[in-house]
Write an enzyme that holds these catalytic residues in place. Structure first.
Site, PDB file in Angstrom:
ATOM      1  N   ASP A 405       0.841  -1.192   0.000  1.00  0.00           N
ATOM      2  CA  ASP A 405       0.000   0.000   0.000  1.00  0.00           C
ATOM      3  C   ASP A 405       0.876   1.242   0.000  1.00  0.00           C
ATOM      4  OD1 ASP A 405      -2.252  -1.528   0.098  1.00  0.00           O
ATOM      5  OD2 ASP A 405      -2.608  -1.268   2.241  1.00  0.00           O
ATOM      6  N   MET A 406       0.358   2.316  -0.563  1.00  0.00           N
ATOM      7  CA  MET A 406       1.116   3.559  -0.616  1.00  0.00           C
ATOM      8  C   MET A 406       1.611   3.966   0.777  1.00  0.00           C
ATOM      9  SD  MET A 406      -0.077   7.339  -1.966  1.00  0.00           S
ATOM     10  CE  MET A 406      -1.155   7.627  -0.569  1.00  0.00           C
TER      11      MET A 406
END
Length: 557
Positions: A405-406
């Site tokens: 995930d970012m």
């Protein structure tokens, strides 16, 4: 203290030393302003002390199913420059649209004498008539009779058809035997007899089909008046329902800071608005502020009570506005206000570096900092993939084997050629890769270790958030272990068996998982400087040499 504007509340404490925000809250990603926190605390104190007619699952109120509700607060400035706030709830409290101290709905479907309440008994009467007719003994008897006639007709005709096929085969055998055993005259006589027999069977079968067609038609004719009545009732109900819905969509009229009005129907255009659109706290708050010449300063929404089964909602936790229902509405209502920029249009990974821990002819091991995308996004190109491509422009084919995930930091393995990619991808698919994540939680889990098995799917009304869904979700399994406790916070290790979007974040925050959010989780908890989730350990087999590869990059938060 309440002003002449009904529902406008002045703070119980001195807030003059608190700096105001430069721009209004971007409602879909934000950090709660201190004024909003104070206002929310005052509202929560009221919710605790007053006998609110809604079953939040927190007290002895037993009516209805226990379920929490989203509340909102809007900090406003009056015409004489005083600070105050408005409060609102989403949907209804119990069976009420109005409750003292909270702003009214944009459109009151429960207004006595309104078209909605006039339509409801008519719709209910039609539904009751349909249900009564469908449950009647006559209807069931005639439907059963028709079904039985169809089954009997089908079985009888099939039996006749099979008999004809058998007789045809027997006649063929008779002809074959007769050619060698009978004289020419005798064979011709037999052929005529067999042909006549075939014709007779054909007509007999044809008469049989005609007979059963008539029997079925008779049964259908007996049922048809009731079916016709049902269809008329259903058409009438649908027509009334659609007309009422269209009137509701037009009745919901939303104002913005420019003084412009737009209906719910106009806002959503050719697509029908989702159920409950316009009933959330945020549109109510802004509408009431505009109507009473109050200047919006900041806004926040929080959950109060028992969480729903699917979505992550924790008691007293702040959450952004939903996108599916509210984004089109708020996009209109916020026009004319200076609003914080959408962070998704910015590059949060700017000036954050990736480190190359290992490299050979086949693979790369990199460390991804928090807030850097793994692959280019819709609005931001900067990512691990983009940076690797800049450094190694000669690489061809797939490079990214897995993603983080970012907001998550940690180890990523990348492929430098197609053979390495396919080999590593196979290891991930077959769950032969060992992954360990470290997370710091806002609270302390009740157990010291365990396995979380909660299937996940995307929240269609609130992307990219995920829901726990046993009907349509994909299996998501996480093993975990408590590492240490620091005051009211704790460290855990996660060992994901599957790799679903936001799996660890949802499994941590959901009440059927750990029930404790990861610190800094802006989607399922509270935003901080960063998400305290880190891919710390990665074990796999080298795609060419078969050597066991083990990498560790300790978390720093």
């Amino acid at each position: 203290m309440t002003s002449q504007v009904e529902g406008l509340i002045f703070f119980n404490q001195d807030v003059s030393e608190i700096s105001l925000p430069e721009r209004f809250t971007y409602p879909f990603v934000y950090r709660t302003h201190p004024l909003c926190e104070i206002a929310a605390q005052e509202v929560q104190q009221r919710l605790q002390s007053e006998p609110i007619p809604h079953n939040f699952g927190l007290n002895d109120f037993k009516e209805g199913t226990p379920l929490g509700k989203m509340f909102g607060v809007l900090i406003v400035k009056t015409a004489d420059e005083r600070l105050a706030y408005l409060a609102a709830f989403s949907g209804r409290l119990g069976k009420q649209n109005h409750y003292p101290g909270f702003v009214p709905p944009v459109f009151d479907t429960l207004n006595p004498g309104g078209f909605f309440l006039e339509a409801v008994p008519k719709l209910e009467a039609l539904s009751l008539e349909i249900k009564t007719l469908e449950n009647s003994q006559q209807y069931h008897t005639l439907k059963t009779a028709l079904s039985n006639q169809k089954d009997l007709a089908e079985a009888t005709i099939a039996e006749s058809r099979e008999y004809i096929k058998t007789q045809k085969k027997l006649r063929k055998l008779q002809r074959a035997a007769a050619k060698t055993e009978l004289s020419s005259e005798a064979y011709q006589y037999l052929e005529k007899t067999l042909s006549k027999e075939s014709t007779q069977q054909h007509y007999t079968h044809k008469d049989l089909v005609k007979h059963w067609k008539q029997e079925v038609q008779t049964a259908e004719d007996q049922l048809q008046p009731i079916e016709q009545k049902l269809q008329e009732l259903k058409r009438a109900r649908k027509s009334l329902s659609n007309a009422t819905q269209d009137r509701i969509f037009e009745a919901y009229q939303f104002l913005n800071a420019k003084g412009e009005w737009r209906s719910l129907k106009a806002i959503f255009g050719q697509f029908p608005p989702p159920s409950g659109a316009g009933e959330c706290a945020a549109p109510r708050l802004l509408q009431y502020a505009y109507l009473n010449q109050l200047t919006p300063i900041a806004m926040a929404e929080f959950w109060w009570g028992t969480p729903p089964l699917s979505a992550v909602r924790q008691h007293q936790q702040f959450y952004p506005a939903c996108r599916g229902k509210c984004e089109p509405i708020l996009s209109h209502m916020l026009q004319g206000l200076e609003v914080d920029q959408n962070p998704l249009l910015q590059n949060p990974g700017l000036n954050k570096k990736i480190e190359f821990l290992y490299e050979d002819e086949d693979i790369l091991l990199v460390t991804k900092p928090p807030e850097l995308l793994s692959v280019p996004g819709k609005n931001v190109r900067d990512s691990v993939l983009w940076r690797v491509q800049q450094k190694y422009p000669e690489l061809e084919g797939p490079i990214i084997v897995h993603r983080l995930d970012m907001s998550t930091s940690g180890l990523m393995v990348l492929a430098k050629n197609k053979a390495a990619y396919l080999n590593l991808q196979s290891q991930f698919v077959k769950r032969k890769v060992h992954k360990r994540y470290t997370a710091k939680l806002e609270g302390i889990p009740k157990l010291e270790s365990g396995t979380i098995d909660l299937p996940l799917r995307v929240d269609l009304d609130n992307r990219p958030r995920q829901l726990v869904c046993y009907g349509y979700g994909r299996q998501a399994v996480t093993k975990w272990r408590l590492v240490k406790v620091e005051g009211q916070q704790s460290w855990v290790h996660f060992f994901p068996i599957t790799g679903r979007t936001h799996q660890l974040r949802v499994h941590a925050a959901h009440h059927l998982g750990l029930g404790v959010s990861i610190i800094g989780d802006d989607l399922y908890g509270r935003a901080e400087d960063r998400l305290h989730l880190h891919a710390e350990e990665l074990h796999f087999t080298h795609p060419s040499t078969g050597q066991a590869m083990e990498f560790v990059w300790e978390a720093e938060f």
